[in-house]
Design a protein around this motif. Sequence first.
Motif, short mmCIF file in Angstrom:
data_model
loop_
_atom_site.label_atom_id
_atom_site.label_comp_id
_atom_site.label_asym_id
_atom_site.label_seq_id
_atom_site.Cartn_x
_atom_site.Cartn_y
_atom_site.Cartn_z
N GLY A 180 -7.76 3.02 -0.83
CA GLY A 180 -7.96 3.60 0.56
C GLY A 180 -9.33 4.05 0.76
O GLY A 180 -10.46 3.60 0.15
N GLU A 181 -9.56 4.77 1.91
CA GLU A 181 -10.91 5.28 2.60
C GLU A 181 -11.68 5.54 1.55
O GLU A 181 -13.02 5.45 1.44
CB GLU A 181 -10.66 5.93 3.58
CG GLU A 181 -10.77 5.52 5.00
CD GLU A 181 -10.54 6.07 6.22
OE1 GLU A 181 -9.47 6.85 6.47
OE2 GLU A 181 -11.43 6.30 7.15
N ASP A 218 -1.47 5.65 3.13
CA ASP A 218 -2.74 4.78 3.35
C ASP A 218 -2.69 4.19 4.68
O ASP A 218 -3.51 3.55 5.27
CB ASP A 218 -2.91 3.69 2.49
CG ASP A 218 -3.66 4.10 1.21
OD1 ASP A 218 -4.43 5.16 1.22
OD2 ASP A 218 -3.59 3.49 0.22
N CYS A 247 -2.62 -0.20 -4.24
CA CYS A 247 -2.96 1.09 -4.24
C CYS A 247 -4.05 1.62 -4.69
O CYS A 247 -4.92 1.01 -5.58
CB CYS A 247 -1.64 1.81 -5.03
SG CYS A 247 0.03 1.07 -4.36
N TRP A 271 -6.70 0.80 6.87
CA TRP A 271 -5.95 -0.31 6.16
C TRP A 271 -5.49 -1.45 7.40
O TRP A 271 -5.23 -2.48 7.03
CB TRP A 271 -4.75 -0.05 5.53
CG TRP A 271 -4.88 0.10 4.07
CD1 TRP A 271 -5.09 1.07 3.20
CD2 TRP A 271 -5.06 -1.02 3.28
NE1 TRP A 271 -5.19 0.81 1.93
CE2 TRP A 271 -5.33 -0.70 1.96
CE3 TRP A 271 -4.77 -2.30 3.51
CZ2 TRP A 271 -5.35 -1.33 1.01
CZ3 TRP A 271 -5.18 -3.41 2.41
CH2 TRP A 271 -5.19 -2.87 1.10
N ILE A 292 0.78 -1.34 -0.03
CA ILE A 292 -0.09 -0.07 0.04
C ILE A 292 0.98 1.23 0.03
O ILE A 292 1.98 1.23 0.28
CB ILE A 292 -0.77 -0.03 1.32
CG1 ILE A 292 -0.20 0.05 2.64
CG2 ILE A 292 -1.81 -1.13 0.95
CD1 ILE A 292 -1.10 0.29 3.80
#
Length: 316
Positions: free
Chosen positions: A295-296, A12, A292, A17, A8
């Motif tokens: 994320g949120e 992040d 990658c 995560w 990641i």
Amino acid sequence: MISGGIIIHDTDIGAYWEKLFSESGLDTLGIHPAGGNDAHLTLEKFLSAQNDPEVIGFINRLSSKGVCIELECHALSWLLPRDMFAKNPHWFRENEQGERTADFNMCPSCGEALEYLSERTRRLAALIPWNSSYFHLWIDDVASAPCMCEKCKSLSPSDQAMLIYNAMLKGLKAYRSDARLAYLAYHGTIDAPSLKPEEGIFLEFAPIRRCFEHAVNDITCQKNAAEIASLDSLLAFFGKKDSKVLEYWMDNSLFSGWKKPYVKLPLKRDILEKDIAFYRAKGFERITSFGCFLGEEYAKEFVIPPVKEYGEVLSE
Ligand SMILES: [Zn+2]
């Protein structure tokens, strides 16, 4: 059981995560400060965040659960800063026009530059005292930019990379004697080198130009046939010990063209299963994928990304 992981972005790092990863059943988490041409700045920023309680807490909590935390990034422009060019142009590569340039990579026939590189690599390792002995500090993120100087021009891009990685490993071993370093087989270095790797260099195979509509070993697909053409010779050259796949199944930055807006991750479970079966049969010891752009922000726009599903397929 085969080891499995995901990589990641450093940006992040956080509770989102930590939860996703903890539920995945994966045992390796790669941290990837990205940055393209600014990779040295991104890495510097990440290194200077090593006292940040959020970063320390994240790494310590996962480490205490037995997760291997590993740095994976194009580190060469940090290890051999390009602003050293003014004083030491001979440390840097000679381009096709016969000019020394600090655009990419370096002159791997320059002993002085290799010495400096070793020492900087030792320093880098000391800045990230994590639990894993595996390091992934790649040359610059460019398809191919070898040195064309008198001493280097007869060396293939793969052999030039081998000289660079051997020098890095020397520095890593000065920090910890059990250090191991990836040879990244990718773009211009996807063919096996001929120069001997130092003890502790392992193969990291990253087929970035592959197609995801077909299994990676489906040779009716021209892209995939080309991308795995050197795989057997790479495995024969480096051996299977510590060998690692760095795939892109979960790399939504690739599928999004490395820019926003994010697309929805087009993970195909049947392709994933076939690919993993192929890599296992080849004898790879570790299988990872970039993860990658998941994320949120991604979870808010789409759904929670299928990290758990990916972990399940790897553990089947
Ligand atoms: Zn050279």
